[in-house]
Design an enzyme around this catalytic site. Structure first.
Site: not given
Length: 220
Positions: A69, A180, A71, A149, A75-76
């Protein structure tokens, strides 16, 4: 037709990527409908195509997953709503900038249902919330915290990956990266802002604001 999918529990990142790849291919082939996938991941960091090594402050804290992706590092984890957006831009307009702006609008409209003013900033990806109650940055810049985000990928104009919105994650987990690639400003969540919002509340708001924010397919 857009299928809305909500996964219970925590979905492994590798599983999510594999499933998105398959769904995007099926959408392109016309064998499955577009989809919005709502889920949560276990704690992890992802490195987008623009990620810089120096922005990974604590590489041993959580698993780090390279991602195709756009960017940088993000964090997830539990308490964060991940919204994977699998839409056919062949039908919704082949304009990447407009599509990203529509995703930002979607997040802003969703936050507005909770009386939160989300804003975008030139040169800063994502959606931000002003924090006038906090001390300004050393250069006098007013403090702002990131609440959402955005990072997408397109394959033959079908999108996948998408958005993450902080509901009630452990905000200290963001300390292992420069989120980011943006230093100075912080990260916030709906609960951190004093709102007792649940994941279900957010999901309802996302569905109610979707049609008004995203471009409609050309054949509707």
């Amino acid at each position: 037709m857009v299928e809305w999918i909500t996964s219970p529990g925590l979905v492994a990142y590798e599983t999510a990527v594999e499933d998105m790849e398959h769904r995007a291919a099926a959408i392109l082939a016309g064998t499955e409908d577009e989809a919005i996938w709502l889920l949560e991941h276990p704690p992890l960091y992802t490195a987008g195509t623009s990620a810089r090594v120096q922005d990974l402050i604590d590489p041993d804290r959580f698993p780090v997953h390279p991602s195709k992706r756009g960017g940088q590092y993000t964090y997830h984890g539990p308490g964060q709503r991940v919204v994977y957006v699998m839409l056919d831009l062949n039908r919704r307009g082949r304009d990447v900038r407009a599509f990203v702006q529509s995703l930002e609008t979607w997040v802003i409209d969703t936050l507005d249902t909770f009386n939160i003013k989300g804003e975008i900033r030139p040169g800063r990806v994502g959606v931000w919330v002003a924090r006038p109650e906090k001390l300004p940055l050393p250069d006098g810049t007013p403090r702002e915290d990131k609440i959402a985000a955005i990072g997408i990928r397109l394959r033959k104009w079908v999108s996948f990956h998408g958005i993450s919105i902080n509901v009630e994650p452990d905000l200290s987990h963001f300390d292992g990266i420069v989120p980011c690639g943006i230093s100075g400003h912080g990260v916030t969540s709906l609960v951190d802002l004093g709102l007792p919002v649940t994941m279900d509340d957010l999901d309802v708001a996302l569905r109610s604001t979707f049609d008004g924010a995203l471009p409609m397919p050309a054949d509707t």
